[in-house]
Design a protein around this motif. Structure first.
Motif, PDB file in Angstrom:
ATOM      1  N   ASN A 440      47.085  46.113  36.580  1.00  0.00           N
ATOM      2  CA  ASN A 440      45.780  45.929  37.230  1.00  0.00           C
ATOM      3  C   ASN A 440      45.881  45.926  38.751  1.00  0.00           C
ATOM      4  OD1 ASN A 440      47.120  43.502  37.464  1.00  0.00           O
ATOM      5  ND2 ASN A 440      45.320  42.228  37.062  1.00  0.00           N
ATOM      6  N   LYS A 441      47.024  46.346  39.286  1.00  0.00           N
ATOM      7  CA  LYS A 441      47.225  46.306  40.736  1.00  0.00           C
ATOM      8  C   LYS A 441      47.354  47.698  41.340  1.00  0.00           C
ATOM      9  CE  LYS A 441      47.221  41.827  41.043  1.00  0.00           C
ATOM     10  NZ  LYS A 441      46.099  41.119  41.734  1.00  0.00           N
ATOM     11  N   THR A 442      46.916  48.716  40.610  1.00  0.00           N
ATOM     12  CA  THR A 442      47.067  50.078  41.132  1.00  0.00           C
ATOM     13  C   THR A 442      45.822  50.566  41.869  1.00  0.00           C
ATOM     14  OG1 THR A 442      46.344  50.998  39.017  1.00  0.00           O
ATOM     15  CG2 THR A 442      48.718  50.732  39.348  1.00  0.00           C
ATOM     16  N   LYS A 443      44.756  49.779  41.863  1.00  0.00           N
ATOM     17  CA  LYS A 443      43.547  50.152  42.602  1.00  0.00           C
ATOM     18  C   LYS A 443      43.012  48.925  43.325  1.00  0.00           C
ATOM     19  CE  LYS A 443      38.824  51.926  42.265  1.00  0.00           C
ATOM     20  NZ  LYS A 443      37.759  52.502  41.402  1.00  0.00           N
ATOM     21  N   ILE A 444      42.601  49.130  44.571  1.00  0.00           N
ATOM     22  CA  ILE A 444      41.984  48.053  45.341  1.00  0.00           C
ATOM     23  C   ILE A 444      41.032  48.657  46.358  1.00  0.00           C
ATOM     24  CG2 ILE A 444      43.999  47.998  46.867  1.00  0.00           C
ATOM     25  CD1 ILE A 444      43.356  45.047  47.446  1.00  0.00           C
ATOM     26  N   VAL A 445      39.859  48.050  46.463  1.00  0.00           N
ATOM     27  CA  VAL A 445      38.893  48.383  47.516  1.00  0.00           C
ATOM     28  C   VAL A 445      38.617  47.080  48.255  1.00  0.00           C
ATOM     29  CG1 VAL A 445      36.605  49.266  48.061  1.00  0.00           C
ATOM     30  CG2 VAL A 445      37.868  50.210  46.112  1.00  0.00           C
ATOM     31  N   LEU A 546      42.212  52.264  47.912  1.00  0.00           N
ATOM     32  CA  LEU A 546      43.511  52.741  47.442  1.00  0.00           C
ATOM     33  C   LEU A 546      43.445  52.844  45.931  1.00  0.00           C
ATOM     34  CD1 LEU A 546      46.302  50.629  49.209  1.00  0.00           C
ATOM     35  CD2 LEU A 546      45.415  52.837  49.871  1.00  0.00           C
ATOM     36  N   ASP A 547      43.847  53.959  45.379  1.00  0.00           N
ATOM     37  CA  ASP A 547      43.829  54.124  43.926  1.00  0.00           C
ATOM     38  C   ASP A 547      44.984  55.025  43.523  1.00  0.00           C
ATOM     39  OD1 ASP A 547      43.367  54.599  41.237  1.00  0.00           O
ATOM     40  OD2 ASP A 547      41.195  54.688  41.473  1.00  0.00           O
ATOM     41  N   THR A 550      43.941  57.818  40.742  1.00  0.00           N
ATOM     42  CA  THR A 550      43.248  59.026  41.198  1.00  0.00           C
ATOM     43  C   THR A 550      43.893  59.635  42.441  1.00  0.00           C
ATOM     44  OG1 THR A 550      41.724  57.722  42.578  1.00  0.00           O
ATOM     45  CG2 THR A 550      41.065  58.182  40.292  1.00  0.00           C
ATOM     46  N   GLY A 551      44.886  58.933  43.005  1.00  0.00           N
ATOM     47  CA  GLY A 551      45.559  59.433  44.198  1.00  0.00           C
ATOM     48  C   GLY A 551      44.706  59.356  45.446  1.00  0.00           C
ATOM     49  N   THR A 552      43.925  58.280  45.574  1.00  0.00           N
ATOM     50  CA  THR A 552      42.961  58.162  46.668  1.00  0.00           C
ATOM     51  C   THR A 552      43.481  57.274  47.791  1.00  0.00           C
ATOM     52  OG1 THR A 552      41.118  58.436  45.121  1.00  0.00           O
ATOM     53  CG2 THR A 552      40.607  57.457  47.257  1.00  0.00           C
ATOM     54  N   LEU A 553      43.323  57.743  49.027  1.00  0.00           N
ATOM     55  CA  LEU A 553      43.629  56.966  50.234  1.00  0.00           C
ATOM     56  C   LEU A 553      42.490  57.221  51.211  1.00  0.00           C
ATOM     57  CD1 LEU A 553      45.534  55.237  51.963  1.00  0.00           C
ATOM     58  CD2 LEU A 553      46.734  57.336  52.601  1.00  0.00           C
ATOM     59  N   GLN A 554      41.436  56.418  51.124  1.00  0.00           N
ATOM     60  CA  GLN A 554      40.177  56.762  51.785  1.00  0.00           C
ATOM     61  C   GLN A 554      39.645  55.615  52.635  1.00  0.00           C
ATOM     62  OE1 GLN A 554      39.163  59.852  51.328  1.00  0.00           O
ATOM     63  NE2 GLN A 554      37.162  59.890  52.304  1.00  0.00           N
ATOM     64  N   LEU A 555      39.297  55.954  53.868  1.00  0.00           N
ATOM     65  CA  LEU A 555      38.572  55.031  54.736  1.00  0.00           C
ATOM     66  C   LEU A 555      37.091  55.237  54.490  1.00  0.00           C
ATOM     67  CD1 LEU A 555      38.613  52.983  57.104  1.00  0.00           C
ATOM     68  CD2 LEU A 555      38.563  54.963  58.652  1.00  0.00           C
TER      69      LEU A 555
END
Length: 609
Positions: A440-445, A546-547, A550-555
Motif C-alpha cells: 500500500n506504499k507504492t502510490k502517494i498524493v 507518485l505512483d 502507473t509510473g507517474t511522477l507529476q507536479l
C-alpha cells in the motif's frame, strides 16, 4: 528465451549497431598492435622490468610468457578492501607456478559511502567512479601486459574498474573479489537502533555499539547494497570465477579462488589458443544478463547509472526504458536486507549464486549463448566451489532453496516483478526501488515540503514540522550541481514519520542507492533542478503524485502557473569548496544526466566521433 528479454536485447543491439562496431574495431586494432614491449627501445623495456627478479626479466625479454597486470583498490581503511593487501604476492606466486609473470600495474582510489554519507566527502563519491576508470587506464597504458586482474568490490569501484578495463577491451580481464565479512548483529536490529536514535530513544553510545557490531571485521558489508550488487552482477556477466563472489575473506577457499583466478587469466591471453578479451565478454547479452540478475535480486539502484556507463564503455546505449521493461517480467527471487531481514551470507547458505543461475536459466531469463572467463555458456556457473582434500573443485549446486524465506523460485517468487519502477511526468524521469515497499506504499498524493539541502530536513524533523502527510523534495543534489551524493541520512527520519502513520515519500535528483528501503523514493530525477528541471519550480504546498504502478511522477500545478514561475536559484557554493571538491569543478561540469550514466568520460569521445 523470454520474449521481452529477447526483444530488449535486440533493441539494444540495433540501437548500438554503429557504436559497437566502432568499439570492436578499436580493440581489434589494439590486439593487432599487441603489447608494445616487443618493440620498445632497450631503455623503455629496461624501465618496464627494472624491479623484476632475474627470472621474470628473462621471461619478459623472451616475449613467450604472459605478463599480467594487477590493478587494485586496496586500502586498509575500507573493510571490504583490506584483504587485498596480501593479494599481489598470492597472485604473483600463482602466476609464476604456470610459467608467467604478474606486475602491479597501479592502484585506484577506493572511498566508502558508508563513511562519507552526510559529510562533505560524499560530494566526491560518484565522481570517484570516473577517477577510478581513468586510474585504471593510466596503469594499463604502459602496454606491457597480455592480460589483467581487477581487484575491487564496493560502490563506484567495480564500475570504474570495468569502464577502465573496457577501454583496453583487447586484454583478457578477470575480476577478483575478496568476499563479505561474516554476519554480525542482524540488519533489522541495526535499523531499529538507528531509528530509535533519531527519535531520541537510544544514545549515541548505543548507536555506535550497534553499528560496530554490524560492521565488525574485514570484508564487505553484509547488506545487499551496491557493493554486493556489484559482485553479483559481475559474476552473472561472466567476469568472476563461478561462485567466487561471496566467499568470506581469510578462508582457505577464498585463497584458493584467488589463486585460480590468477591462473585463469593466463589461459585467455593471445599467446595461446583460447583468447578471450573482456571486450568480447561484455556484449549486449551479458549486459542484459546483468540487468536481469540485478532486478531479480532487488539490487542497487546505483546501477541505473553504473550499468549505463559500463555499457557505453563497451559501445552500447541502454536506458531506463530497458530497465523498466525487464523489471516487469523478471520476478523478485531474493529477500536480502533491505528487501528482507537476511544478509548476503544467508543468501549463500540458502543456495547462493548457483541456485540463482539455475532459476533464471530455467525460466529463460538469462542468455546462455555468452562468453565468460570460463568458456562459452553459463552451465559452469550453476556449480559452487569447494575444497576437497585441499584441492579446489566445483560441484553441482542445490536444485532447491535451502531457505525459502531468502531465495524463492520463479514459479513462486516474492514479487512478480523486479522491484524497480520507472517514473515519468512533468517533473522528469526517475526511478523508484519498490522491492522493499509494502503493497500500500507504492502510490502517494501529498503536498510538497521543499529543501535545498539534505541537512535542512533534520531541523524540520526535529521541530515537528514534518508530522503530516507530505512528499519531501530535496533538490540541487544532481550530478552537475554537487556531484549527486547519496542521501541515506534521510532514511531514518522519513522511516519514523511513516511509522507514526503519516504517508510520506521522497523526490530528489540525488541518490539513495542499494540501501533504499521502506519509504517510497523517486530518485535520480532527471533533468536535475540545476540543469533546467522542473524540480527548481516546486514550492511548499504544491501537490505531487507518485505512483509506481502507473509510473507517474507529476507536479499537480496548472501549466500556466508553472510557466509564470521562475526557477529557484541554487545556493550550493558551500558544496563546491573544501574537502577537495574545488578540484572536481571541471569534471562536475562534464557530468551527463543520471539516465545517461552521470558520467564525464564520453562527451569528448562523442564529439570526435
Amino acid at each position: 528465451m523470454n520474449s521481452t528479454i529477447q526483444a530488449v536485447t535486440d533493441r539494444i543491439i540495433a540501437r548500438s549497431k554503429n557504436s559497437r562496431k566502432a568499439y570492436l574495431e578499436k580493440i581489434e586494432k589494439a590486439r593487432r598492435q599487441g603489447p608494445h614491449r616487443g618493440v620498445l627501445s632497450c631503455g623503455n623495456l629496461a624501465h618496464g622490468f627494472a624491479a623484476c627478479n632475474s627470472s621474470d626479466k628473462a621471461d619478459l625479454r623472451s616475449m613467450t610468457k604472459a605478463n599480467i597486470a594487477i590493478t587494485s583498490a586496496y586500502n586498509d581503511m575500507l573493510s571490504a578492501h583490506q584483504p587485498y593487501e596480501t593479494y599481489p604476492q598470492i597472485i604473483k606466486q600463482a602466476i609464476a607456478e604456470v610459467g608467467s609473470v604478474a606486475q602491479f600495474a597501479g592502484g585506484v582510489p577506493a572511498m566508502c559511502d558508508g563513511i562519507t554519507q552526510g559529510n562533505p566527502g560524499m560530494d566526491l563519491s560518484l565522481m570517484s567512479r570516473d577517477v577510478i576508470a581513468l586510474s585504471t587506464a593510466v596503469g594499463l597504458s604502459h602496454n606491457m601486459f597480455d592480460g589483467s586482474l581487477a581487484l575491487g568490490i564496493c560502490d563506484k569501484i567495480v564500475p570504474g574498474l570495468l569502464i577502465g578495463s573496457l577501454a583496453f577491451g583487447h586484454l583478457p580481464t578477470v575480476f577478483v573479489p575478496a568476499g563479505p565479512m561474516p554476519s554480525g548483529i542482524p540488519n533489522k536490529e541495526k535499523a531499529r537502533v538507528r531509528q530509535a536514535y533519531v527519535e531520541g530513544k537510544a544514545t549515541r553510545e548505543e548507536l555506535l555499539e550497534a553499528e560496530s557490531s554490524s560492521y565488525h571485521t574485514a570484508g564487505t558489508c553484509t547488506f545487499y547494497g551496491t557493493a554486493n550488487s556489484n559482485q553479483l552482477v559481475v559474476e552473472v556477466m561472466g567476469l568472476h570465477l563461478p561462485g567466487s563472489s561471496f566467499v568470506n575473506p581469510g578462508t582457505p577457499l577464498r585463497d584458493a579462488l584467488t589463486k585460480a583466478a590468477a591462473k585463469q587469466v593466463t589461459r585467455l591471453t593471445d599467446l595461446g589458443g583460447n583468447y578471450m578479451p573482456i571486450g568480447h565478454i561484455v556484449d549486449a547479452k551479458a549486459i542484459v544478463n546483468g540487468l536481469v540478475a540485478l532486478l531479480a535480486t532487488g539490487g542497487s539502484t546505483n546501477h541505473t547509472m553504473h550499468l549505463v556507463a559500463v555499457a557505453k564503455a563497451a559501445g552500447y546505449t541502454i536506458n531506463w526504458d530497458d530497465f523498466s521493461e525487464i523489471s516487469k517480467v523478471v520476478p523478485l527471487l531474493t529477500h536480502i536486507y533491505p528487501n528482507g531481514s537476511a544478509d548476503i551470507n544467508h543468501f549463500v547458505a540458502a543456495g547462493g549464486m548457483a541456485l540463482l543461475f539455475k532459476e533464471l536459466l530455467g525460466a529463460g531469463l538469462l542468455h546462455n549463448d555468452v562468453n565468460t572467463i570460463c568458456g562459452r555458456g553459463l552451465e559452469q556457473y550453476t556449480k559452487e566451489p569447494v575444497l576437497i582434500d585441499g584441492e579446489l573443485q566445483w560441484r553441482e549446486g542445490t536444485d532447491k532453496s535451502l531457505d525459502p524465506e531468502v531465495i524463492a523460485t520463479c514459479a513462486a517468487p516474492f514479487k512478480p516483478d523486479g522491484g524497480l519502477a520507472l517514473l515519468q511526468g512533468n517533473l522528469g524521469r526517475g526511478v523508484m526501488k519498490t522491492s522493499a515497499l509494502r503493497a500500500n506504499k507504492t502510490k502517494i498524493v501529498a503536498p510538497a515540503v521543499v529543501f535545498e539541502d539534505q541537512f535542512d530536513l533534520d531541523k524540520a524533523f526535529n521541530a515537528g514540522e514534518l508530522n503530516k502527510d507530505c512528499i519531501v523534495v530535496v533538490r540541487f543534489q544532481g550530478p552537475k550541481a554537487i556531484g549527486m551524493p547519496e542521501l541515506h541520512r534521510l532514511t531514518p527520519p522519513l522511516g519514523v514519520l511513516q511509522d507514526r502513520g503519516f504517508n510520506v515519500a521522497l523526490v530528489t535528483d540525488g541518490r539513495m542507492s542499494g540501501a533504499s528501503g521502506k519509504v517510497p523514493a523517486a530518485i535520480h530525477v532527471t533533468p536535475e533542478a540545476y540543469n533546467g528541471g522542473l524540480l527548481a519550480k516546486v514550492k511548499d504546498g504544491d501537490m505531487i503524485e507518485l505512483d509506481a504502478q502507473t509510473g507517474t511522477l507529476q507536479l499537480l500545478v496548472d501549466e500556466q502557473e508553472l510557466a509564470a514561475r521562475d526557477n529557484v536559484l541554487a545556493q550550493i557554493d558551500h558544496h563546491l569548496v573544501g574537502m577537495g571538491r574545488e578540484l572536481f569543478a571541471g569534471m562536475r561540469s562534464e557530468l551527463t544526466g543520471a539516465e545517461q550514466g552521470a558520467c564525464s568520460l564520453f562527451a569528448t569521445q562523442e564529439q570526435v566521433g
